[in-house]
Write an enzyme that holds these catalytic residues in place. Structure first.
Site, PDB file in Angstrom:
ATOM      1  N   LYS A 110      -4.603  -4.026   1.974  1.00  0.00           N
ATOM      2  CA  LYS A 110      -5.585  -3.724   0.933  1.00  0.00           C
ATOM      3  C   LYS A 110      -6.616  -2.713   1.438  1.00  0.00           C
ATOM      4  O   LYS A 110      -7.080  -1.851   0.677  1.00  0.00           O
ATOM      5  CB  LYS A 110      -6.276  -5.006   0.481  1.00  0.00           C
ATOM      6  CG  LYS A 110      -5.359  -5.959  -0.270  1.00  0.00           C
ATOM      7  CD  LYS A 110      -4.728  -5.308  -1.496  1.00  0.00           C
ATOM      8  CE  LYS A 110      -3.919  -6.279  -2.307  1.00  0.00           C
ATOM      9  NZ  LYS A 110      -3.250  -5.643  -3.470  1.00  0.00           N
ATOM     10  N   SER A 135       0.807  -1.223   0.000  1.00  0.00           N
ATOM     11  CA  SER A 135       0.000   0.000   0.000  1.00  0.00           C
ATOM     12  C   SER A 135       0.841   1.274   0.000  1.00  0.00           C
ATOM     13  O   SER A 135       0.616   2.161  -0.834  1.00  0.00           O
ATOM     14  CB  SER A 135      -0.993   0.002   1.171  1.00  0.00           C
ATOM     15  OG  SER A 135      -0.322  -0.191   2.394  1.00  0.00           O
TER      16      SER A 135
END
Length: 391
Positions: free
Chosen positions: A281, A238
């Site tokens: 995520k 990320s």
């Protein structure tokens, strides 16, 4: 009963370029590439209500015309003379950088192909330890079959860059990585250096794709994940997108687009998808919304992410249960079919195109609708319900 013409019948219009002699009767013939004539005929027969296998003959007037190509048009039977508008995905003149392509069977590769098919120039960032194998496979033609585009040509990659998106700049690289033999011979592979090199060599880009994810402890339950494992998953999966956008934003042309890839585990519990990957995520999706505002206001860049269903890619196989997830999706999703990488690539091409010029900060689900389900309908609990199934 008489035959009728229905709306949206596919017709073929002849455009100037090839001469036909006076009042000649000729059987129609078209070259549809790799698709068989039988398959094409069945499709034409279905859409055009053609009921005979006999050759179609056309009569031409005494006026000589030329034909360059046959162009398919979707036309209404009620207004067949009216021009029909088209919404093409046209990325000609655009340049895309896809971070995270190391083979020819993942979502990153499929996105690159779709963007190339739409006319974009393709640049690729490949993880440094995989760079030599990837470039060697390209040179030796191992990817030639999977490089084929719809028009029969091969996808061209203008440049392959070594990239490790875990490191923002050379100062952030620890000594053990600098001396690691897997990185030997490669240079300028941190995010900042790659962005600077792309600027020097190409000037600017229009599309940035983040196809990166890694969790060293992904097979561990979250409850047993170490701090280092958790932070590594967040860093590679990320934060790497934040770093890429920060360093590439100055060379992304206004109106440009960025796309990342996420997974339903960000919002639903997927046992076995551990090691902090579900957290990474979730962070990526939250960052998508925030960055859409910040990059939109500052750089006029759109930021979206695609929540893709399970795929039998080499990277996904590292999780260890990808086949079970695909079987589960096929049994429980509204659309009972296996997701293809090309379907995700097509969605990415749309998001990168002017057709999506007002779409930003969005999670686009490309998963056969699995995200919409609240239960698994293959459970014995529902065995007495009359649930339609392809099986």
């Amino acid at each position: 009963m008489g035959t009728t013409t229905t709306p949206c019948m596919h017709l073929v219009r002849v455009e100037p370029g090839m001469s036909f002699s006076r009042r000649t009767f000729m059987p129609s013939k078209a070259n549809f590439g790799a698709e068989s004539k039988v398959e094409i005929w069945k499709r034409l027969k279905s859409s055009s209500h053609v009921s005979s296998w006999q050759p179609i003959f056309q009569s031409f007037s005494s006026e000589t015309i030329k034909v360059n190509k046959a162009v398919t048009r979707a036309m209404s039977g009620a207004a067949h003379n009216d021009p029909v508008s088209k919404l093409p995905i046209d990325l000609r003149g655009k340049r895309a950088f896809i971070a995270g392509v190391a083979d020819d069977n993942g979502y990153g590769w499929a996105i690159a192909k779709s963007l190339a098919a739409a006319g974009a120039e393709i640049l690729v960032g490949t993880w440094v330890p995989a760079l030599n194998i990837f470039e060697s496979s390209l040179r030796r033609g191992k990817f030639d079959e999977s490089r084929k585009l719809p028009d029969g040509s091969l996808m061209e990659i203008a440049k392959v860059y070594p990239l490790d998106a875990v490191f923002d700049n050379p100062e952030a690289v620890p000594e053990d990585i600098k001396t690691n033999k897997r990185y030997a011979g490669a240079s300028k592979w941190t995010v900042q250096e790659v962005a600077e090199t792309v600027k020097q060599e190409f000037g600017s880009i229009d599309i940035l794709v983040h196809s990166l994810a890694n969790g060293p402890e992904v097979s561990k339950p979250l409850l047993e994940t170490s701090r280092n494992g958790y932070l590594a998953a967040i860093s590679a999966s990320s934060y790497s997108f934040i770093s890429l956008l920060r360093h590439f934003a100055p060379i992304i042309n206004p109106g440009g687009a960025t796309i990342s890839l996420t997974y339903i585990a960000s919002e639903r519990t997927i046992p076995g998808y551990g090691g902090g990957m579900s957290s990474a995520k979730a962070a990526l999706e939250s960052d998508t919304r925030v960055l859409a505002f910040e990059a939109g206001r500052k750089h006029k860049i759109r930021v979206n992410t695609i929540s893709a269903g399970p795929l039998r890619s080499r990277a996904a196989k590292a999780i260890g249960f990808i086949d079970m997830m695909i079987d589960y999706s096929s049994a429980n999703a509204p659309l009972q079919k296996e997701l293809s990488a090309e379907e995700v690539g097509s969605a990415a091409a749309f998001l990168a195109s002017p057709l999506a010029s007002a779409i930003t900060g969005t999670v686009l689900y490309v998963d056969n609708g699995l995200h919409s389900m609240g239960v698994g309908v293959d459970s014995p609990i529902f065995e007495n319900l009359d649930i339609p199934s392809n099986n």
